[in-house]
Each structure stands twice: as C-alpha cells, then as structure tokens.
Design an enzyme around this catalytic site. Structure first.
Site, PDB file in Angstrom:
ATOM      1  N   HIS A 186     100.331  37.498 -31.245  1.00 45.05           N
ATOM      2  CA  HIS A 186     101.076  38.493 -30.480  1.00 45.05           C
ATOM      3  C   HIS A 186     102.027  39.290 -31.359  1.00 45.05           C
ATOM      4  O   HIS A 186     102.300  40.462 -31.094  1.00 45.05           O
ATOM      5  CB  HIS A 186     101.817  37.820 -29.327  1.00 45.05           C
ATOM      6  CG  HIS A 186     100.921  37.507 -28.173  1.00 45.05           C
ATOM      7  ND1 HIS A 186     101.250  36.633 -27.167  1.00 45.05           N
ATOM      8  CD2 HIS A 186      99.683  37.970 -27.863  1.00 45.05           C
ATOM      9  CE1 HIS A 186     100.261  36.571 -26.291  1.00 45.05           C
ATOM     10  NE2 HIS A 186      99.305  37.368 -26.693  1.00 45.05           N
ATOM     11  N   GLU A 427      73.000  29.638 -31.838  1.00 47.34           N
ATOM     12  CA  GLU A 427      74.016  29.175 -32.792  1.00 47.34           C
ATOM     13  C   GLU A 427      73.678  27.820 -33.402  1.00 47.34           C
ATOM     14  O   GLU A 427      74.496  27.246 -34.136  1.00 47.34           O
ATOM     15  CB  GLU A 427      75.383  29.113 -32.110  1.00 47.34           C
ATOM     16  CG  GLU A 427      75.418  28.289 -30.853  1.00 47.34           C
ATOM     17  CD  GLU A 427      76.733  28.405 -30.092  1.00 47.34           C
ATOM     18  OE1 GLU A 427      77.751  28.784 -30.691  1.00 47.34           O
ATOM     19  OE2 GLU A 427      76.729  28.129 -28.875  1.00 47.34           O
ATOM     20  N   ASP A 451      79.303  29.414 -35.565  1.00 46.95           N
ATOM     21  CA  ASP A 451      78.685  28.086 -35.468  1.00 46.95           C
ATOM     22  C   ASP A 451      77.338  28.044 -36.176  1.00 46.95           C
ATOM     23  O   ASP A 451      76.995  27.039 -36.810  1.00 46.95           O
ATOM     24  CB  ASP A 451      78.514  27.688 -33.998  1.00 46.95           C
ATOM     25  CG  ASP A 451      79.738  26.966 -33.449  1.00 46.95           C
ATOM     26  OD1 ASP A 451      80.516  26.427 -34.261  1.00 46.95           O
ATOM     27  OD2 ASP A 451      79.928  26.948 -32.223  1.00 46.95           O
ATOM     28  N   CYS A 498      77.883  38.123 -31.726  1.00 43.76           N
ATOM     29  CA  CYS A 498      79.273  38.056 -31.282  1.00 43.76           C
ATOM     30  C   CYS A 498      80.177  37.269 -32.217  1.00 43.76           C
ATOM     31  O   CYS A 498      81.356  37.093 -31.929  1.00 43.76           O
ATOM     32  CB  CYS A 498      79.349  37.458 -29.876  1.00 43.76           C
ATOM     33  SG  CYS A 498      78.719  35.776 -29.771  1.00 43.76           S
TER      34      CYS A 498
END
Length: 570
Positions: A186, A427, A451, A498
């Site tokens: 953040h 994966e 992964d 992704c």
C-alpha cells in the site's frame, strides 16, 4: 550503488531525510476497573477514526477515492465486530487495552502473513500500521507526520506505513526509499497515486546514508546512487525528462484495443485478489479479470463463507467489470498455510492436498463455491478456473459437479449462464504432458508460470539457495508453455497466461509466437504491455522464438532477448 525494487516510476533527485518511527512502549498490567479500560479503548478508537478520516480526505483530494480507500480500509478493519469483540473479551478478562489490541492484531497478522498471495499479505502490513497507531492513541503518543518538508526531500526509512505515506508533503517530496516493502504494498500504491518515485526493499540503505546527503533514485530500475557527482546528476536530470516523455506516450494507449503490429486483436486482462481490486482493473484500462483469487473470502474467520456471501462478492466484481470477462479461480490454499475455517489437522503443503485435491476430500466446499459462481454468472461474463489440475479425472469431477448444480438451479428457477466456461490452470508438469487430452474437455487454459516453473525445475521458489533454477527462461519451462499453448490452439480454445512472466517484456515475443490469446497482469502493467505487443508482427515474433529454440541456457536466452528489445530504455 544500492539496488532495491522499483515501486513507483520516475527519477528522484534530492537530499536525504531519515525517518525513524518510534514504536509505542507501554507497561503491561492487569486491570480491575474493566469499565474504565473499555471506555479508554472506545475513546482511542474514536480518536483513531477521526485522524484516519482526515488522512483519507487528504489522499482523496491529492490522489483519488480508490487510494483514500486504503486508509478507510483501516477503519473498516478496526470496526470489524470480531476484532473489537475479541479485544473487549481480553479486557473483560483483566488485560490492559494496549496488550489486548496487540494480541488480537498479532493473531490476525499471523493468519494474513501466512498466505501465498501478496495482496492478502498486504492486509497484514495494514494491521501492523493499525496496531501501532491505535496503541499510540491509547497511550497518548503522537503519530509520525511527514509534513511539512523542505523542497527536494528524499524520504528514507526502514518502512513507511500507509498512514505515514499518506501524510507526506507531496509538493516537496522528490522520492521515497525504504528497506522493506514490495512493489504492490500500500505504501507503493500510494506513492504511485501521488506520483512520487519510490524504491522499496533496498536492504541496509538506512545504515549507509545520512541526513542531508545528496541521493538519486530510479523508481523503475530500483537503482539508488548515494552522493552522486555533478556529471551523474545532469545525466539523471535527462533521464527524468525522458521518463515523463515516455509516460505521456503510454497514455496514448489508454482506451485503445490491444493489437500486434499486424493488427491482430489480443487481450490484456488483470490479476486481482479481492472485489475492491476490480476498481484497479478499470483504472488501469484492463480488458477483463484474468485471475480473480478467492482465498480472501476464506481467511480471517472461523467458519467457511456461505454461498450467499460468496455470490455477493462474485456478483459485485462482475457488475464492476460491466460485461468484461471475470475469470474466478476456485479456492487454492497451499504452501504450509493455515486456514482456520477449514478445521484441518495439518497445514496444506505445496505438493499436498491443495486446490482440486482438497475438493476431492471436501466436495461440499467446491459445491458451495461453484453454485455461488453460477449464480453470479447472470450478472456478467463470469468464467470458472480450477487450479492445480494434474489429471483428466480431476477436470471431469468438476465438470460433473457443475452440471449437477446447473440442474439444481434450473429446478429452483434461478437464472445463470448456461454456457459458462470451465477452464483449468496449467501449472503442473503433468498437465503440460497431457495438455492435448485436457484441451479436448476444458473450455480454456490459464498458464500459471510461477508454479509451473518451480514444479518443472523441482525448486522451491521461496528457497534462496535454488533461486537460480526458478526462471521461466529455462528451456524446459519454455517448451512446456509452448506445447500447452499449441494443444489449446489445436482444439480452438482460448489460452491465457497469468503468472509473472505475462508482464515480462522479454517474454512478449515468445508468447505471441506461441499463439497466446490473453495476457493477465497487474493493473499497473496494462499500458506498458499493450505498447510492447504493438511492436511485434507475427513474423518477427516467430523469428525470435526460432532463435531461442536453439539456445540451451536461460542466461543465453535472456541476453539475446534483451538485445532485441525495441526500446531498451522503456
């Protein structure tokens, strides 16, 4: 030169101001007058909320509502009925308010910190900030405020909390450097929103530099130059001008379709870890959500999320995306993490009973989640993604359950998308080896390179001693990706990627050559990737991929692809 992690783009040139936050110190004691102690807690909470709302209003004015939501999220965390009741319970048992706050916050922090997801771990950092600030309010200690500051200040600290970052004097801060933190913390998000160059994870920097010394930081490369000479300062002044010119160019890609140099249409989706992150997708100009992690729904609780609770979260994301695809991943918790609401006797390991394997033993958890996703599919282009598939029977198990749930919803008169897509995460090496079989029964593939790399190389990506093996540029990993994409294309199904490799510029021509349809990245990477894709014709991408096919080491491949970048300074 010190190297950290670039967290907010731009060049910062200025003078050091070291910030050393004072940790609150209190005397732990037993309480007899619990009513008075509860009253003190309520007053501290009110004071905390008022101060936080003031900070949030400041951030909203300077950055926007989304960024102000980071601070307002602290108020929501604090007012959580479970948290407050647990703190009050300890006070009623004789614990002082400061110790009660610390114990309960630490309990939630340990849960969030154990999750293998950066966005969820960020909640632990938020709670650390909340804990420290609330205890300060309890003991009457002033909070750190970084305003006003001299012009050209480079703020350096071991760590900047969201509240400290929000209090920065934006006009006079030339940059931020911290020893801790991550690219999507953040603190980093606020720095980007406030347009302040920032470098995080610069180990040992606060022991090297001194107040008032000249310093330069590169918020993209992560480079920090301590005590630069005049020649270096002039060089970086030019780099600063070039950076802002490139940024203006990137803005020209906002609102445009993702096209390669041949004019062929592709898509850039985004990875998110909560409903609120859907706003970042919209702000970043993402064309959809390619990976919506759902683990956040299962954390920080003693009971599993209900179907209705999950439905409302998935529906909210679908509505926010206004018809753009939302790929929802079914629950996957692994890597030695604890999930109290599942009431497991032992932790789930990376190679153990995670994702689809967990559902084989607890089908009711999957059944509830699939029903919620099906119901949400009536509100947008919702798709289902199942992680950790390694055998075709696992896919058939989910497909059969999905069809049974559809029958049930029809009998209840509940509307849903009859043709909802069911995809699988590629994966595991096993999934790659049988990708041709899986492509005949799945509606789409999503390649999870993080992964896939660690499993292909048999190297734990969190173990520094074998980090040299965890590279997506290893020939075995590239061959696995290439084969999986080829199998998907042969069956005419969509394939996305992704993992972190999706945003790696060196991977772009290879993925285009292999035939990838969709890239799914962090919202902050959308425009850069769209620009990168626009450079390549299919012919040029194939040329580079053929050359890479002949290479035998990841170092050779990376060096070659780096030499072929269109804009080496981007």
């Amino acid at each position: 030169m010190v190297i950290g992690t670039g967290a907010s783009g731009g060049i910062g040139i200025g003078r050091v101001m070291l910030v050393r936050e004072q940790k609150p110190v209190y005397e732990r004691r037993r309480i007899r007058d619990t009513k008075a102690e509860l009253k003190k807690l309520r007053e501290a909470v009110e004071s905390f909320v008022k101060a936080t709302e003031e900070l949030a209003d400041k951030v909203m004015e300077e950055a926007g509502e989304k960024e102000a939501g980071i601070l307002r999220g602290h108020i929501i965390l604090l007012k959580d009925p479970v948290m407050i009741s647990e703190v009050e319970k300890l006070i009623n048992g004789g614990e002082c308010a400061e110790a009660a706050v610390e114990q309960i916050c630490n309990m939630f922090i340990s849960v969030f910190s154990a999750v293998d997801d950066e966005l969820t771990r960020q909640r632990a950092a938020d709670l650390e900030d909340l804990k420290s600030r609330l205890i300060k309010h309890l003991i009457g200690m002033d909070e750190v405020r970084l305003s006003p500051l001299p012009e050209g200040t480079v703020v350096c600290a071991k760590e900047l909390t969201p509240s400290m970052t929000a209090s920065l004097d934006r006009k006079n801060v030339a940059g931020i450097i911290t020893e801790k933190g991550a690219e999507n913390s953040h603190c980093a998000i606020l720095a980007r929103a406030l347009d302040i160059p920032a470098v995080v994870a610069a180990k040992g920097i606060t022991s090297i530099i001194k107040n008032g010394e000249d310093i330069i930081l590169d918020g993209e490369s992560g480079e920090i130059i301590h005590l630069p000479d005049e020649k270096t300062k002039k060089e970086y002044e030019q780099k600063k001008k070039a950076y802002y010119s490139r940024r203006e160019l990137l803005r020209s890609y906002r609102g445009s379709p993702t096209l390669n140099a041949d004019g062929d249409k592709l898509s850039v989706f985004c990875n998110v870890g909560s409903v609120g992150d859907a706003d970042r997708v919209v702000d970043g100009d993402g064309e959809g959500i390619g990976l919506f992690r759902t683990e956040f729904l299962f954390l920080d609780r003693k009971t599993r999320p209900s179907e209705q609770e999950q439905f409302e979260a998935y529906r909210a994301a679908a509505i926010k995306m206004k018809g753009r695809p939302v790929v929802i991943s079914t629950f996957d918790m692994g890597g030695g993490k604890e999930v109290p609401c599942l009431e497991l006797d032992e932790k789930i390991s990376f190679l153990g009973m995670r994702a689809i394997r967990f559902f084989n033993y607890h089908p009711e958890v999957l059944r509830t989640q699939l029903r919620a996703i099906l119901r949400a599919s009536a509100f947008g282009d919702v798709r289902i993604l199942v992680p950790m598939i390694s055998d075709i029977e696992e896919l058939r198990f989910v497909r059969e359950m999905l069809e049974q749930l559809k029958d049930g919803l029809r009998s209840e008169g509940i509307v849903f998308n009859e043709n909802i897509w069911l995809g699988i995460m590629i994966e595991t090496p096993s999934a790659c080896m049988i990708a041709d079989m899986l492509a005949k029964e799945a509606d789409f593939f999503s390649i999870g390179t993080n992964d896939l790399t660690q499993y292909t190389m048999a190297a734990d990506r969190d173990d520094p001693s074998v980090s040299y093996l965890c590279s997506v540029f290893k020939p075995s990993v590239l061959r696995s990706i290439k084969y999986a994409v080829a199998c998907a294309k042969k069956q005419g199904i969509m394939v996305e990627i992704c993992g972190e490799a999706a945003a790696n510029r060196l991977m772009t021509p290879l993925l285009l050559s292999y035939g990838l349809d969709t890239f799914s990245v962090d919202p902050s990477s959308v425009l850069m990737l769209r620009k990168e894709i626009s450079h390549y014709t299919k012919e040029r991408a194939d040329e580079l991929a053929r050359a890479v096919d002949e290479m035998t080491t990841s170092a050779e491949i990376k060096e070659f692809l780096t030499s072929q970048l269109y804009d080496k300074n981007a």
